[in-house]
Enzyme design. Structure first.
Site, PDB file in Angstrom:
ATOM      1  N   SER A  23       0.824  -1.219   0.000  1.00 22.95           N
ATOM      2  CA  SER A  23       0.000   0.000   0.000  1.00 22.95           C
ATOM      3  C   SER A  23       0.857   1.268   0.000  1.00 22.95           C
ATOM      4  CB  SER A  23      -0.926  -0.007   1.221  1.00 22.95           C
ATOM      5  OG  SER A  23      -0.184  -0.207   2.410  1.00 22.95           O
ATOM      6  N   ASN A 110      -2.412  -2.569  12.899  1.00 23.30           N
ATOM      7  CA  ASN A 110      -3.868  -2.359  12.817  1.00 23.30           C
ATOM      8  C   ASN A 110      -4.317  -1.093  13.557  1.00 23.30           C
ATOM      9  OD1 ASN A 110      -3.745  -4.747  11.494  1.00 23.30           O
ATOM     10  ND2 ASN A 110      -4.793  -5.966  13.062  1.00 23.30           N
ATOM     11  N   THR A 155     -39.250  28.079 -11.060  1.00 26.51           N
ATOM     12  CA  THR A 155     -39.620  26.718 -10.666  1.00 26.51           C
ATOM     13  C   THR A 155     -39.794  25.984 -11.991  1.00 26.51           C
ATOM     14  OG1 THR A 155     -41.993  27.146 -10.685  1.00 26.51           O
ATOM     15  CG2 THR A 155     -40.870  27.488  -8.582  1.00 26.51           C
ATOM     16  N   HIS A 156     -39.409  24.729 -12.051  1.00 23.46           N
ATOM     17  CA  HIS A 156     -39.445  23.939 -13.301  1.00 23.46           C
ATOM     18  C   HIS A 156     -38.629  24.622 -14.408  1.00 23.46           C
ATOM     19  CE1 HIS A 156     -42.959  21.958 -11.415  1.00 23.46           C
ATOM     20  NE2 HIS A 156     -43.325  23.197 -11.110  1.00 23.46           N
ATOM     21  N   ASN A 285     -16.158  28.894 -22.834  1.00 24.94           N
ATOM     22  CA  ASN A 285     -16.886  27.805 -22.169  1.00 24.94           C
ATOM     23  C   ASN A 285     -16.761  27.843 -20.644  1.00 24.94           C
ATOM     24  OD1 ASN A 285     -17.624  26.771 -24.672  1.00 24.94           O
ATOM     25  ND2 ASN A 285     -15.738  25.575 -24.834  1.00 24.94           N
ATOM     26  N   GLU A 290     -18.460  23.034 -15.276  1.00 28.18           N
ATOM     27  CA  GLU A 290     -18.778  21.706 -15.810  1.00 28.18           C
ATOM     28  C   GLU A 290     -17.930  20.629 -15.125  1.00 28.18           C
ATOM     29  OE1 GLU A 290     -18.391  21.993 -20.072  1.00 28.18           O
ATOM     30  OE2 GLU A 290     -19.997  23.485 -20.191  1.00 28.18           O
ATOM     31  N   TYR A 317      -9.933  -6.388  12.382  1.00 27.36           N
ATOM     32  CA  TYR A 317      -9.283  -5.903  11.175  1.00 27.36           C
ATOM     33  C   TYR A 317      -9.266  -6.980  10.093  1.00 27.36           C
ATOM     34  CZ  TYR A 317      -5.889  -4.185   7.840  1.00 27.36           C
ATOM     35  OH  TYR A 317      -5.301  -3.775   6.676  1.00 27.36           O
ATOM     36  N   GLN A 322      -7.824  -1.890   3.767  1.00 28.36           N
ATOM     37  CA  GLN A 322      -6.783  -1.112   3.091  1.00 28.36           C
ATOM     38  C   GLN A 322      -7.381  -0.322   1.919  1.00 28.36           C
ATOM     39  OE1 GLN A 322      -2.684  -2.634   2.726  1.00 28.36           O
ATOM     40  NE2 GLN A 322      -3.089  -2.758   0.544  1.00 28.36           N
ATOM     41  N   LYS A 325      -8.418   3.786   1.429  1.00 26.97           N
ATOM     42  CA  LYS A 325      -7.552   4.946   1.235  1.00 26.97           C
ATOM     43  C   LYS A 325      -7.619   5.639  -0.126  1.00 26.97           C
ATOM     44  CE  LYS A 325      -4.598   3.086   4.683  1.00 26.97           C
ATOM     45  NZ  LYS A 325      -5.509   1.907   4.779  1.00 26.97           N
TER      46      LYS A 325
HETATM   47  N1  ARG Z   1      -1.679  -1.292   4.865  1.00 28.55           N
HETATM   48  C1  ARG Z   1      -2.595  -1.758   5.844  1.00 28.55           C
HETATM   49  C2  ARG Z   1      -3.921  -1.005   5.737  1.00 28.55           C
HETATM   50  O1  ARG Z   1      -3.939  -0.007   5.099  1.00 28.55           O
HETATM   51  C3  ARG Z   1      -2.019  -1.545   7.191  1.00 28.55           C
HETATM   52  C4  ARG Z   1      -2.477  -2.502   8.230  1.00 28.55           C
HETATM   53  C5  ARG Z   1      -1.854  -3.819   8.016  1.00 28.55           C
HETATM   54  N2  ARG Z   1      -2.277  -4.758   8.960  1.00 28.55           N
HETATM   55  C6  ARG Z   1      -2.258  -6.074   8.746  1.00 28.55           C
HETATM   56  N3  ARG Z   1      -2.700  -6.805   9.686  1.00 28.55           N
HETATM   57  N4  ARG Z   1      -1.859  -6.554   7.623  1.00 28.55           N
HETATM   58  O2  ARG Z   1      -4.930  -1.405   6.222  1.00 28.55           O
END
Ligand code: ARG
Length: 466
Positions: A23, A110, A155-156, A285, A290, A317, A322, A325
């Site tokens: 990640s 976690n 309106t409308h 434009n 837009e 968890y 993940q 994000k």
């Molecule tokens: N990259 C992981 C996430 O964004 C971090 C946590 C990892 N934890 C694990 N038990 N693999 O969630």
């Protein structure tokens, strides 16, 4: 490929698996939060006697250096590491040796990632609020300048009754004000610290979670460690607030696109905020409006993506999380960019008051007031409605406005009309007689503006208070 958890494994991770799992490409966005979280953790570990003062000082100093170097560009975040947590910890160990290996005592990735994401989101909530406040200031300035700028209300998408530009802008002021309240509300609920939840079941180390929470400006620690590591409600709430902000911006954009059209010409977008066509030289434009309207889709997408990701996850968890994000970061950046650009476009836009006024004049927007006039002269409303309907038909046929009819013409349709009808249906009267709370009449609007000025003078909502 650099991992923190090789001990139990006898084989290298498959390269494709490694890449799929990693990640760092996106979680490096919160390197600052990750390092600040580690600093608070280490400070607490020392206070609890789990690390010595010297160990703490060495780790803090090194983390500070890492932060400064990443910030200055001297240290590049390398994608050879699985995630930002591994990168920071490995760099620390690289520099400090065994002492660095103590950083992760009593912590899991976690609760670490739960903290980082929360810290990052909290900062975004405050920044989005700041941008909204600036937008509100711009809207209020336009309101103050346009208390007498008469335009048709629709309106409308059909001309309905005359209003003022101040009143129209005031509707958006209300929307963005509610958006700020939503952010404030989210902040109150989310501002609890998950650090110390461990992997899922807390830890046997005597951590002082209240102290870490305090160091990081939270109201206190979260109350259940399983929830602490697996709660993403605050993010869903923020994305939902972002989706609503975008919905408001998109409606506003749609109106500006209409107002900017050749047919309406109510506004002229500044050259700096519009673009031309590669083939049609006459074009100017409204691309910013837009794009804001278009980008609303991706922010909705982020909200739906996270809702869907979270719906099947058992406690606690799971790696699915993940996925909270990339789209969230994209949505947060999109919303901030859109608010700022929209504000720039709005503050430089020219309102063509004469076009707005002419449009209000030409659209029978005073027909309701003509009917009300008759009611005041003893005609029952239903009859008055039908009489004015006939007057409108007559005017359409003659291509004139009601005000252009002579008193004789009016009297022929209904003898109740007198000379004072012209004053009663002038655009100014139609607007200024509307003085109920929230209506466009000057006096009603002046009160609103006074209240909103006081509201904006409060800098912004005090996020620090519980
Ligand atoms: N990259 C992981 C996430 O964004 C971090 C946590 C990892 N934890 C694990 N038990 N693999 O969630």
């Amino acid at each position: 490929m650099a991992q923190l958890w090789g001990g139990r494994f006898t084989k290298e991770t498959d390269k494709l698996v490694y890449n799929f799992n990693a990640s760092i490409a996106f979680d490096q966005k919160f390197y600052r939060e990750d390092i600040e979280g580690s600093m608070a953790h280490v400070t607490m570990l020392a206070k609890q006697g789990i690390l010595t003062e010297q160990e703490k000082d060495a780790i803090l100093l090194c983390l500070k250096d890492i932060l400064a170097e990443v910030e200055s560009g001297a240290l590049e975040i390398s994608d050879a590491y699985e995630d930002i947590h591994s990168f920071v910890e490995a760099t620390l160990i690289d520099r400090l040796g065994d002492v660095g290996k103590k950083l992760h005592t009593g912590r899991s990735r976690n609760d670490q990632v739960a903290l980082d994401m929360r810290l990052y989101t909290r900062k975004e909530v405050v920044e989005t609020d700041r941008l909204l406040r600036e937008l509100l200031q711009t809207i209020l300035n336009i309101m103050k300048d346009n208390l007498d700028t008469i335009m048709p209300g629709f309106t409308h998408l059909q001309k309905a009754q005359p209003i003022t530009l101040a009143h129209h802008m005031g509707a958006y002021f209300e929307m963005f004000k509610r958006d700020r309240l939503r952010l404030y509300d989210i902040y109150q609920r989310m501002n609890f610290c998950p650090l110390g939840s461990g992997a899922l079941a807390g830890t046997t180390y005597p951590l002082d979670r209240a102290y870490t929470a305090e160091l990081l400006d939270f109201y206190g620690p979260t109350q259940n460690s399983m929830d602490g590591v697996s709660d993403r409600d605050y993010l869903i709430e923020f994305l939902s607030a972002c989706a609503t902000i975008m919905m408001h911006l998109s409606r506003f954009s749609e109106e500006i696109i209409i107002w900017n059209s050749n047919e309406y010409q109510f506004v002229e977008i500044d050259d700096a905020y519009s673009t031309g066509s590669s083939i049609m030289p006459q074009k100017k434009n409204p691309d910013i409006a837009e794009l804001v309207r278009g980008k609303t889709g991706r922010v909705y997408g982020a909200l739906f993506s996270l809702l869907t990701t979270m719906k099947g996850i058992p406690l606690a968890y799971n790696k699915d999380m993940q996925e909270d994000k990339e789209l969230s970061f994209d949505a947060m950046d999109t919303v901030k960019g859109c608010i700022a650009l929209f504000r720039g476009m709005l503050s430089t836009m020219r309102f063509r008051r004469e076009r707005m006024r002419a449009s209000a004049n030409g659209g029978f927007t005073n027909a309701t007031d003509a009917a009300d006039y008759l009611v005041k002269h003893g005609v029952p409303f239903r009859d008055a409605h039908s009489i004015v309907g006939r007057i409108v038909l007559y005017c359409i046929d003659k291509k004139i406005a009601i005000d252009d009819m002579s008193l004789a013409e009016l009297k022929e349709i209904c003898p109740a009309f007198e000379e004072d009808i012209y004053d009663a249906i002038s655009m100014e009267t139609c607007v200024d007689k509307r003085l109920t709370v929230g209506a466009p009449g000057r006096e009603a609007m002046e009160k609103v503006i006074e209240t909103e000025e006081m509201y904006l003078a409060k800098v912004w909502l005090d996020f620090g208070e519980q």
